[in-house]
Design a protein around this motif. Structure first.
Motif, PDB file in Angstrom:
ATOM      1  N   ALA A  71       9.523  54.943  59.273  1.00 55.51           N
ATOM      2  CA  ALA A  71       8.739  54.607  60.453  1.00 55.51           C
ATOM      3  C   ALA A  71       7.846  55.767  60.859  1.00 55.51           C
ATOM      4  CB  ALA A  71       9.666  54.243  61.615  1.00 55.51           C
ATOM      5  N   VAL A  72       6.809  55.439  61.630  1.00 55.92           N
ATOM      6  CA  VAL A  72       5.899  56.449  62.171  1.00 55.92           C
ATOM      7  C   VAL A  72       5.947  56.367  63.693  1.00 55.92           C
ATOM      8  CG1 VAL A  72       3.524  57.268  62.293  1.00 55.92           C
ATOM      9  CG2 VAL A  72       4.386  56.302  60.158  1.00 55.92           C
ATOM     10  N   PRO A  73       6.396  57.438  64.370  1.00 57.04           N
ATOM     11  CA  PRO A  73       6.492  57.393  65.828  1.00 57.04           C
ATOM     12  C   PRO A  73       5.137  57.586  66.504  1.00 57.04           C
ATOM     13  CG  PRO A  73       7.284  59.492  65.009  1.00 57.04           C
ATOM     14  CD  PRO A  73       6.974  58.668  63.796  1.00 57.04           C
ATOM     15  N   ALA A  74       4.988  56.929  67.656  1.00 54.95           N
ATOM     16  CA  ALA A  74       3.821  57.144  68.501  1.00 54.95           C
ATOM     17  C   ALA A  74       4.182  58.214  69.535  1.00 54.95           C
ATOM     18  CB  ALA A  74       3.417  55.839  69.167  1.00 54.95           C
ATOM     19  N   ARG A  75       3.401  58.302  70.602  1.00 51.79           N
ATOM     20  CA  ARG A  75       3.706  59.275  71.642  1.00 51.79           C
ATOM     21  C   ARG A  75       4.886  58.786  72.489  1.00 51.79           C
ATOM     22  NH1 ARG A  75       0.400  63.366  71.976  1.00 51.79           N
ATOM     23  NH2 ARG A  75      -1.651  63.248  70.986  1.00 51.79           N
ATOM     24  N   PRO A  76       5.688  59.748  73.008  1.00 53.26           N
ATOM     25  CA  PRO A  76       6.821  59.340  73.862  1.00 53.26           C
ATOM     26  C   PRO A  76       6.346  58.550  75.068  1.00 53.26           C
ATOM     27  CG  PRO A  76       7.024  61.641  73.210  1.00 53.26           C
ATOM     28  CD  PRO A  76       5.657  61.196  72.767  1.00 53.26           C
ATOM     29  N   MET A  77       7.169  57.608  75.499  1.00 51.78           N
ATOM     30  CA  MET A  77       6.864  56.782  76.664  1.00 51.78           C
ATOM     31  C   MET A  77       7.563  57.389  77.873  1.00 51.78           C
ATOM     32  SD  MET A  77       7.212  53.036  74.895  1.00 51.78           S
ATOM     33  CE  MET A  77       6.435  52.186  76.262  1.00 51.78           C
ATOM     34  N   LYS A  78       6.789  57.988  78.754  1.00 48.66           N
ATOM     35  CA  LYS A  78       7.344  58.680  79.904  1.00 48.66           C
ATOM     36  C   LYS A  78       8.135  57.716  80.787  1.00 48.66           C
ATOM     37  CE  LYS A  78       3.821  62.299  80.136  1.00 48.66           C
ATOM     38  NZ  LYS A  78       2.771  62.933  80.976  1.00 48.66           N
ATOM     39  N   GLY A  79       9.294  58.195  81.221  1.00 46.97           N
ATOM     40  CA  GLY A  79      10.127  57.398  82.111  1.00 46.97           C
ATOM     41  C   GLY A  79      11.034  56.414  81.401  1.00 46.97           C
ATOM     42  N   MET A  80      10.841  56.217  80.096  1.00 46.83           N
ATOM     43  CA  MET A  80      11.671  55.266  79.355  1.00 46.83           C
ATOM     44  C   MET A  80      12.644  55.961  78.405  1.00 46.83           C
ATOM     45  SD  MET A  80       9.067  52.109  78.567  1.00 46.83           S
ATOM     46  CE  MET A  80      10.414  51.119  77.929  1.00 46.83           C
ATOM     47  N   GLY A  81      12.491  57.284  78.252  1.00 47.17           N
ATOM     48  CA  GLY A  81      13.414  58.043  77.426  1.00 47.17           C
ATOM     49  C   GLY A  81      13.358  57.708  75.966  1.00 47.17           C
ATOM     50  N   GLY A  82      12.202  57.261  75.489  1.00 46.35           N
ATOM     51  CA  GLY A  82      12.102  56.894  74.086  1.00 46.35           C
ATOM     52  C   GLY A  82      10.670  56.832  73.613  1.00 46.35           C
ATOM     53  N   VAL A  83      10.514  56.335  72.401  1.00 44.97           N
ATOM     54  CA  VAL A  83       9.202  56.267  71.767  1.00 44.97           C
ATOM     55  C   VAL A  83       9.126  55.009  70.911  1.00 44.97           C
ATOM     56  CG1 VAL A  83       9.985  57.675  69.808  1.00 44.97           C
ATOM     57  CG2 VAL A  83       7.555  57.530  70.315  1.00 44.97           C
TER      58      VAL A  83
ATOM     59  N   ARG B 145       5.408  45.348  62.532  1.00 47.19           N
ATOM     60  CA  ARG B 145       6.678  45.383  63.241  1.00 47.19           C
ATOM     61  C   ARG B 145       6.847  46.709  63.969  1.00 47.19           C
ATOM     62  NH1 ARG B 145      10.090  43.135  58.114  1.00 47.19           N
ATOM     63  NH2 ARG B 145       8.866  44.786  57.148  1.00 47.19           N
ATOM     64  N   THR B 146       7.493  46.654  65.135  1.00 45.43           N
ATOM     65  CA  THR B 146       7.698  47.857  65.915  1.00 45.43           C
ATOM     66  C   THR B 146       9.166  47.989  66.310  1.00 45.43           C
ATOM     67  OG1 THR B 146       7.174  46.705  67.983  1.00 45.43           O
ATOM     68  CG2 THR B 146       5.370  47.846  66.865  1.00 45.43           C
ATOM     69  N   GLY B 147       9.561  49.234  66.546  1.00 47.08           N
ATOM     70  CA  GLY B 147      10.904  49.512  67.033  1.00 47.08           C
ATOM     71  C   GLY B 147      10.827  50.464  68.203  1.00 47.08           C
ATOM     72  N   PHE B 148      11.947  50.606  68.894  1.00 49.71           N
ATOM     73  CA  PHE B 148      12.012  51.538  70.024  1.00 49.71           C
ATOM     74  C   PHE B 148      13.143  52.515  69.766  1.00 49.71           C
ATOM     75  CE2 PHE B 148      13.430  52.828  74.313  1.00 49.71           C
ATOM     76  CZ  PHE B 148      12.236  53.387  74.760  1.00 49.71           C
ATOM     77  N   LEU B 149      12.783  53.799  69.711  1.00 46.08           N
ATOM     78  CA  LEU B 149      13.735  54.873  69.436  1.00 46.08           C
ATOM     79  C   LEU B 149      14.008  55.625  70.729  1.00 46.08           C
ATOM     80  CD1 LEU B 149      15.350  56.728  67.507  1.00 46.08           C
ATOM     81  CD2 LEU B 149      13.218  57.965  67.091  1.00 46.08           C
ATOM     82  N   ARG B 150      15.251  55.630  71.150  1.00 50.01           N
ATOM     83  CA  ARG B 150      15.651  56.305  72.388  1.00 50.01           C
ATOM     84  C   ARG B 150      16.442  57.554  72.028  1.00 50.01           C
ATOM     85  NH1 ARG B 150      16.171  53.984  77.393  1.00 50.01           N
ATOM     86  NH2 ARG B 150      16.078  51.900  76.465  1.00 50.01           N
ATOM     87  N   GLY B 151      16.325  58.589  72.853  1.00 51.51           N
ATOM     88  CA  GLY B 151      17.116  59.784  72.609  1.00 51.51           C
ATOM     89  C   GLY B 151      16.605  60.982  73.370  1.00 51.51           C
ATOM     90  N   PRO B 152      17.452  62.014  73.499  1.00 55.99           N
ATOM     91  CA  PRO B 152      17.048  63.219  74.227  1.00 55.99           C
ATOM     92  C   PRO B 152      16.002  64.031  73.477  1.00 55.99           C
ATOM     93  CG  PRO B 152      19.218  63.511  73.258  1.00 55.99           C
ATOM     94  CD  PRO B 152      18.843  62.092  73.025  1.00 55.99           C
ATOM     95  N   LYS B 153      16.072  64.017  72.144  1.00 55.76           N
ATOM     96  CA  LYS B 153      15.093  64.739  71.325  1.00 55.76           C
ATOM     97  C   LYS B 153      14.299  63.722  70.516  1.00 55.76           C
ATOM     98  CE  LYS B 153      17.563  69.134  70.809  1.00 55.76           C
ATOM     99  NZ  LYS B 153      18.103  70.137  69.844  1.00 55.76           N
ATOM    100  N   LEU B 154      13.026  63.609  70.815  1.00 55.82           N
ATOM    101  CA  LEU B 154      12.194  62.608  70.163  1.00 55.82           C
ATOM    102  C   LEU B 154      11.326  63.253  69.093  1.00 55.82           C
ATOM    103  CD1 LEU B 154      11.164  60.581  73.336  1.00 55.82           C
ATOM    104  CD2 LEU B 154      12.934  60.030  71.663  1.00 55.82           C
TER     105      LEU B 154
END
Length: 347
Positions: free
Chosen positions: A48-60, A68-77
């Motif tokens: 996968a290729v991550p985009a910019r982090p989504m502020k306030g959602m804790g993920g990217v 197709r898209t996914g949502f990656l959550r975590g403290p270190k993005l």
């Protein structure tokens, strides 16, 4: 029929349906989605290729390829634009991106490979000290020369398995991970296991009979059981529970029905607590679950909660008992490990 039995039936448009029967009762059910459905399935691995982090959602958001898209959550993005391997964690609600993890794991019948989580661990169900020591040595030998940041879990199925089978699983997992870790274009790298493969991997124990036939589930009356799962109500003798998924949560109501005895509420609540994990598993339901038990004194809540916790321990799907609300409801947070049965059924 007493004991355990696996039933596997091919579906007309491709894939399989698999059922686990225990003492004549349906305990688990897997149905492959229609092959034309592009929705990523739990356990599939993507580059996968991550985009910019989504502020306030804790993920990217991450691009899985092919739209197709996914949502990656975590403290270190991860850094935007830098490819990485991700694994689909579970089913997503309609209109939402699939939840993914940046720490894929690879499962086999006897072993699980855990890249990024080093160490050799033995399933807690292996209690014999000599067997645990033997498996630890076998795991160490199998992982010799592997990346020290890659760990191994030897599963319950390894208790009675031969050294050759276990070593073969470890070698196959290491080879597969080596191929996955190679660089390349974003997209699907490893399909999720189908219903047949997952059933044989996760359910089968030594000596369990397996019936594979065009009408294996039909002959056992499983499709009638599946039809019953479309309905919200589940009989508990004189009482019943009703399971109704909404967009926000899964609402569960427990009712004493025609039972007017002094212990009616406790009986219905204990029966519901024991049965609910099976019903959620068969229906493929997860997320927030709110249970409205039949009215009972606060002193009876611990007994009901213990019964539910014991049933969840045998369930196999991560579920957290959050606690009781001021209104007397019990809240659960359950992993969306499967597609809801309603969307898995093709007719």
């Amino acid at each position: 029929m007493k004991g355990r039995q696996l039933l596997i039936e091919p579906l007309p448009t491709g894939g399989h349906a698999a059922a686990l029967m225990v003492d004549g009762r349906l305990e688990d059910l897997l149905i492959d989605p229609d092959p034309s459905d592009p929705t990523p399935r739990p356990d599939a691995i993507f580059r996968a290729v991550p985009a910019r982090p989504m502020k306030g959602m804790g993920g990217v958001m991450v691009d899985l390829g092919s739209g197709r898209t996914g949502f990656l959550r975590g403290p270190k993005l991860p850094a935007p634009g830098r490819p990485l391997l991700v694994q689909v964690l579970g089913s997503a609600e309609a209109g939402k991106a699939q939840p993914v993890s940046a720490r894929p794991i690879l499962k086999a019948r006897h072993a699980i490979l855990t890249p990024g989580a080093p160490g050799i661990n033995i399933a807690r169900s292996v209690r014999d000290a000599d067997r645990r020591a033997a498996l630890d040595s076998l795991g160490a030998a199998g992982m010799a020369g592997a990346d020290p940041e890659t760990g191994l879990i030897l599963r319950t199925a390894a208790i009675d398995a031969s050294d050759e089978l276990i070593a073969g699983d470890i070698a196959a997992l290491l080879a597969e991970w080596s191929a996955l870790a190679a660089t390349g274009e974003p997209g699907l790298l490893r399909e999720a296991p189908g219903a047949r493969a997952e059933a044989l991997r996760e359910w089968r124990a030594p000596g369990d009979p397996v019936r594979e036939a065009r009408s294996a589930l039909a002959d056992a009356g499983i499709w009638e059981d599946v039809d019953a799962l479309r309905e919200p109500e589940v009989s508990l003798g004189q009482g019943f529970l009703a399971i109704e998924p909404t967009r926000a949560l899964v609402a569960v109501d427990v009712n004493t029905g025609g039972d007017t005895s002094p212990a009616a509420a406790l009986k219905a609540n204990l029966a519901a607590a024991a049965e609910l994990p099976r019903q959620l598993r068969l229906r493929g339901l997860g997320g927030q679950v709110v249970i409205d038990f039949a009215p009972m004194p606060r002193a009876e809540r611990p007994r009901v909660e213990r019964t539910l916790t014991q049933a969840l321990r045998a369930d196999g799907i991560d579920t957290n008992v959050v606690g009781w609300t001021p209104l007397g409801h019990l809240e659960l947070q359950r992993k969306r490990a499967r597609r809801p049965l309603a969307s898995a059924l093709r007719t």
